[in-house]
Write an enzyme that holds these catalytic residues in place. Structure first.
Site, PDB file in Angstrom:
ATOM      1  N   SER A   2      -3.929  18.178  11.785  1.00 42.17           N
ATOM      2  CA  SER A   2      -3.378  17.007  12.476  1.00 42.17           C
ATOM      3  C   SER A   2      -1.872  17.157  12.630  1.00 42.17           C
ATOM      4  O   SER A   2      -1.177  17.529  11.676  1.00 42.17           O
ATOM      5  CB  SER A   2      -3.707  15.748  11.668  1.00 42.17           C
ATOM      6  OG  SER A   2      -3.175  14.601  12.291  1.00 42.17           O
ATOM      7  N   HIS A  32       0.623  14.948  13.121  1.00 43.64           N
ATOM      8  CA  HIS A  32       1.611  14.016  12.570  1.00 43.64           C
ATOM      9  C   HIS A  32       1.851  14.221  11.073  1.00 43.64           C
ATOM     10  O   HIS A  32       2.721  13.571  10.499  1.00 43.64           O
ATOM     11  CB  HIS A  32       1.248  12.557  12.872  1.00 43.64           C
ATOM     12  CG  HIS A  32       0.151  11.983  12.031  1.00 43.64           C
ATOM     13  ND1 HIS A  32       0.385  11.205  10.938  1.00 43.64           N
ATOM     14  CD2 HIS A  32      -1.194  12.082  12.126  1.00 43.64           C
ATOM     15  CE1 HIS A  32      -0.768  10.821  10.405  1.00 43.64           C
ATOM     16  NE2 HIS A  32      -1.742  11.355  11.115  1.00 43.64           N
ATOM     17  N   GLY A  37      -6.666  14.205  13.054  1.00 40.61           N
ATOM     18  CA  GLY A  37      -7.474  14.716  11.951  1.00 40.61           C
ATOM     19  C   GLY A  37      -8.809  14.004  11.833  1.00 40.61           C
ATOM     20  O   GLY A  37      -9.841  14.619  11.554  1.00 40.61           O
ATOM     21  N   THR A  38      -8.793  12.698  12.052  1.00 44.81           N
ATOM     22  CA  THR A  38     -10.029  11.932  11.937  1.00 44.81           C
ATOM     23  C   THR A  38     -11.052  12.404  12.952  1.00 44.81           C
ATOM     24  O   THR A  38     -12.220  12.637  12.618  1.00 44.81           O
ATOM     25  CB  THR A  38      -9.723  10.431  12.128  1.00 44.81           C
ATOM     26  OG1 THR A  38      -8.878   9.999  11.061  1.00 44.81           O
ATOM     27  CG2 THR A  38     -10.992   9.603  12.129  1.00 44.81           C
ATOM     28  N   ASN A  65      -5.040  14.701  -0.127  1.00 46.97           N
ATOM     29  CA  ASN A  65      -3.931  13.888   0.341  1.00 46.97           C
ATOM     30  C   ASN A  65      -3.293  13.030  -0.746  1.00 46.97           C
ATOM     31  O   ASN A  65      -2.120  12.700  -0.663  1.00 46.97           O
ATOM     32  CB  ASN A  65      -4.362  13.004   1.514  1.00 46.97           C
ATOM     33  CG  ASN A  65      -5.697  12.327   1.296  1.00 46.97           C
ATOM     34  OD1 ASN A  65      -6.680  12.982   0.940  1.00 46.97           O
ATOM     35  ND2 ASN A  65      -5.743  11.031   1.499  1.00 46.97           N
ATOM     36  N   GLN A  78      -3.818  18.271   5.272  1.00 51.03           N
ATOM     37  CA  GLN A  78      -2.646  18.182   4.390  1.00 51.03           C
ATOM     38  C   GLN A  78      -2.079  19.537   3.997  1.00 51.03           C
ATOM     39  O   GLN A  78      -1.072  19.599   3.296  1.00 51.03           O
ATOM     40  CB  GLN A  78      -2.999  17.377   3.132  1.00 51.03           C
ATOM     41  CG  GLN A  78      -3.231  15.897   3.388  1.00 51.03           C
ATOM     42  CD  GLN A  78      -1.980  15.120   3.795  1.00 51.03           C
ATOM     43  OE1 GLN A  78      -0.876  15.657   3.805  1.00 51.03           O
ATOM     44  NE2 GLN A  78      -2.157  13.860   4.138  1.00 51.03           N
ATOM     45  N   THR A  91      -9.086  13.542  29.339  1.00 42.65           N
ATOM     46  CA  THR A  91      -7.859  14.130  29.865  1.00 42.65           C
ATOM     47  C   THR A  91      -6.979  14.590  28.712  1.00 42.65           C
ATOM     48  O   THR A  91      -6.735  13.830  27.771  1.00 42.65           O
ATOM     49  CB  THR A  91      -7.114  13.092  30.724  1.00 42.65           C
ATOM     50  OG1 THR A  91      -7.955  12.747  31.819  1.00 42.65           O
ATOM     51  CG2 THR A  91      -5.798  13.652  31.238  1.00 42.65           C
ATOM     52  N   CYS A 133      -4.054   5.720   4.848  1.00 45.63           N
ATOM     53  CA  CYS A 133      -4.874   5.728   6.058  1.00 45.63           C
ATOM     54  C   CYS A 133      -5.904   4.634   5.966  1.00 45.63           C
ATOM     55  O   CYS A 133      -7.100   4.876   6.020  1.00 45.63           O
ATOM     56  CB  CYS A 133      -5.521   7.088   6.215  1.00 45.63           C
ATOM     57  SG  CYS A 133      -4.303   8.390   6.180  1.00 45.63           S
TER      58      CYS A 133
END
Ligand SMILES: Cc1ncc(COP(=O)(O)O)c(C=O)c1O
Ligand SMILES: Cc1ncc(COP(=O)(O)O)c(C=O)c1O
Ligand code: FES
Ligand code: FES
Lengths: 117, 389, 389, 117
Positions: free
Chosen positions: B201, B203, B73-74, B153, B181, B239, B327
């Site tokens: 994101s 995770h 996400g960042t 969040n 979120q 990659t 975070c």
């Protein structure tokens, strides 16, 4: 992260609360993090026969304040004046590095309490 | 006997769904090819990546070639802001965002300010809703980009993105939303929202860490953030993390299937938890909107109790929660979101975020409701600030 | 019967070592915490990350706090160049690199040129060795950074980094090396090399894709590339990819143990392969230095045979090789490295890179030596360019 | 990525080489990718009775050239003039998208060959 001792102190919070017949009290706030500690001591013949604390603060501040009350009880004011950061940390089995200043808050609160009667 | 473990910090990160892990597994040791290689190993990897691209696109109703894979996400947020800023600076140097964005947006905006861009941070009301009147006022002919997060969040406030995106579209301004979120938790449809760019994101939705995506509407031009090989049609070098991308794809597919359950079952668990806390523990208050809100979290202040101390006390009993944004650096800084809502500073420092996932059960909630009142009571006994009533 | 599979494209990517995968496994479904969270889940993740940081540091003889985790070699390279450029631009706007760098360096340099930096690309000699005389000449008082790769990904040429780093140090210029292809294959010691910044990537050494590291010597100041949360001591935002980082750490540990074997056993396999090809197949030539070279690869041109056609023909028989850099779009572009060496263009388009790993066996090499001569012969029969002798 | 047919053509390279008694030949190079194809045809009474090719080029170019020789053999020049990109691709079972221009190279080589005798 927190030692067994610290966990126990944070969970049980021994000597928490106020003391109606306190002879010495203090109120200290760390202006940066906003943590606050109050100490209440009853001193008789130079000996701390009872000791309570109140803290609004992080786990480090809670553990350190509780530790100080435990370490003070039954000791003389003189003895207690020698109480060092190191001794408290030893008793606590250490604290996470960014929580070390919680010990300073507790020491400062103790000093203020025994400084003024 | 092992202590009961209850994980209620799903906004910080979620456990990987075992089915996601199984989908990823073959791509480490066996089908390990580089998706850019033209031999069979490479082609297998390439196909797996393209399947995942389709799964991500399906979840948000985009086309596969509008999905750019990133490291999370960042990176998606950084890419959106810096990519548009760099490409469109000749048209203007003004960007609009809000005061409750994630730090991935806020810190990037601060950096852009240092580089000569002008940023307007729109405030929110006491419920955490972006002040649309202020936002409208802020738009000028230098504005090249508006970025407003979808679901917050910390407090879960959901902004009316369609509304803001329409305002932007009318003025031919690009619009980005940080939906890290919300994707996988509530229905997110890039057509209905009418956004140009959207961050997500893995995770946060039972996928792996270190992989995310940026939706880039067809026709939107922007610079890359990472330069190098011509992967991802030269929009992001590096990659490809094949197993991670496969995991993101699978997580999207599973979340898609579970959206309905999330909105009913998980919402019911959250409501039970929130109601239980408010009823059993005096002097508690919910932060932010209780209506325009994500269904799986509640952010509650426990008057006169310090948040981190409460967090650790819960942790000692097996319950994982958060005091706000996790975070961060492992130290607790005052929440800029709760600060933006206004109100009492000590109440802000007494906030706990409980965030659930589809893996939580009724027993989890019951356990928290069983232990929390006692802990709060003890912490109030030690608090110099607490006066009951 | 399944066809024999021989993977000789380890410079593109490597299979994850099963022991690496086992080390990563617990961090997906069970110990899935966010390393920034302060509860037990978070602390477990945090400890795993710090252990891995130590393993990476050990391999290159650095201190743990000099290791920054990234999403791979490309991000490490981008971070090094852009981070130093942004921070030190007040001191000068000149950067020196070489014409045989990986595209992660070259494309970033091109972007920096667009932003006003001045880049000198130092040429190489016919063996692929950087022209030190030219490099020395190029240094001026505007030079803020020199970036020279350690081992080249296409031909394996190893530059004398100590030498160049000393030149840079003398003039107080920061020095970066892209060691993505050397770390884990030959001994890399940041003290002996005397570098300020060094890039490495897990998937080139039997670790997972999508994770890498940047060594930043203590005291070197630079800007972040990704802005957001204060992870990694505010040098790189983004939730840490805990399993990926654990995998990188384990891969470093295993590579460390296998360094000696790599240099003997893998080198012997490479030598056997190279010798076999040169002896059995006429009109073949090794590209680049055969002495100052990585021990695990050989880059050979097969006169009058088109590289990609040969690659595909080998692939049809289960052998994976590359025509040059695979870190690209899936289409084959002429190799800038072989171009930089000078020489015949058609020979350049006839190059095949064979890159081995510690997982290859003597049987792998024997198989290639068995099938390759016939394939090359057939391809020459179809080639309008081939005249034997 | 490559169809069974394409794989077979690339592996076997049928009709490869030159034709000593060719009546029609051509030599075509794609200036962008550098791929080269030569065709050699022996035409008798308007019928292509033999046909060979040489190609220095990518797998797509190899497959397409080979396919064209196979499709040409035994056909009349007239029939072969109608040979389309589509027909060749159909015979090949498709090609990867970035290899499609290999078919154009083969068609161009065929056109040149039958254009000049
Ligand atoms: C709203 C929001 N945006 C961005 C991010 C950053 O995403 P990531 O953790 O994948 O870097 C997070 C979580 O950390 C988030 O909650
Ligand atoms: C020398 C070199 N530098 C950088 C990279 C990029 O690393 P990554 O694939 O991890 O992005 C590679 C390989 O792709 C490489 O060989
Ligand atoms: S955070 Fe400052 S004393 Fe605890
Ligand atoms: S690459 Fe051009 S015809 Fe093959």
């Amino acid at each position: 992260m927190y030692s067994e001792k610290a966990r126990q102190l944070i969970t049980e919070l021994p000597n928490r609360g106020t003391l109606a017949n306190a002879t010495h009290t203090s109120s200290v706030e760390n202006p940066v993090c906003g943590d606050i500690t109050h100490f209440y001591l009853r001193v008789e013949n130079g000996v701390i026969c009872d000791c309570r604390f109140q803290t609004f603060g992080c786990p480090g501040a809670l553990a350190a304040s509780a530790a100080v009350t435990v370490l003070c009880k039954g000791r003389t004011l003189n003895e207690v004046q020698q109480l060092t950061r190191k001794a408290i940390l030893e008793y606590l089995g250490g604290l996470p590095s960014h929580k070390l200043h919680g010990v300073d808050l507790a020491i400062e609160a103790l000093r203020q309490a025994i400084g003024k009667s | 006997m092992k202590m009961r473990q209850v994980y209620l910090d799903n906004n910080a990160t979620t456990p990987v769904d075992p089915r996601v892990f199984e989908a990823m597994r073959p791509y480490y040791v066996e089908d390990f090819g580089n998706a850019a290689s033209i031999h069979t190993y490479g082609q297998k990897a390439h196909c797996a990546v393209e399947d995942a691209r389709g799964q991500v696109a399906d979840l948000i109703r985009a086309r596969p070639n509008e999905i750019l894979f990133t490291s999370g996400g960042t990176e998606s947020d950084n890419t959106a802001l810096r990519g548009v800023a760099a490409r469109h600076q000749s048209r203007g140097n003004h960007i609009i965002t809000t005061s409750i964005e994630h730090s991935a947006i806020l810190r990037t905006c601060e950096q852009l300010e240092k580089e000569g861009f002008c940023i307007t941070y729109i405030p929110v009301d006491r419920k955490g809703m972006v002040r649309l009147d202020k936002l409208k006022e802020a738009i000028d002919d230098q504005t090249i980009l508006i970025s407003v997060m979808h679901g917050n969040n910390e407090i879960g406030a959901i902004q009316s993105i369609e509304h803001i995106a329409a305002m932007a579209r009318e003025r031919k301004i690009l619009f980005h939303t940080d939906a890290v979120q919300t994707v996988g938790k509530i229905g997110v449809n890039v057509e209905e929202l009418s956004v140009d760019l959207l961050s997500l994101s893995a995770h946060k939705m039972h996928g792996p860490k270190g992989v995310g995506a940026l939706y880039i509407r067809r026709g939107v031009s922007m610079n890359p953030l990472l330069f190098g090989g011509s992967h991802e049609r030269s929009r992001r070098a590096g990659t490809l993390d094949v197993p991670g991308i496969v995991g993101l794809g699978k997580a999207c597919e599973l979340s898609n299937e579970a959206l309905e359950a999330f909105n009913t079952r998980v919402r019911a668990l959250r409501d039970k938890l929130e109601k239980g806390i408010l009823e059993q523990i005096p002097d508690t208050v919910v932060n932010g909107s209780r209506t325009e809100r994500l269904p799986h979290l509640t952010n509650i202040s426990f008057r006169s109790v310090e948040g981190e101390a409460l967090l650790i006390s819960l942790d000692f009993q097996g319950v994982a929660v958060s005091t706000g944004s996790a975070c961060s650096s492992g130290t607790v800084e005052p929440s800029h979101v709760l600060t933006a809502l206004g109100g009492n500073q000590k109440l802000r420092d007494s906030a706990i975020r409980f965030s659930l996932s589809r893996m939580n059960t009724k027993n989890d909630v019951d356990y928290v409701l069983q232990i929390l009142p006692g802990i709060v009571e003890r912490m109030r006994e030690v608090s110099p600030l607490y006066r009951a009533g």
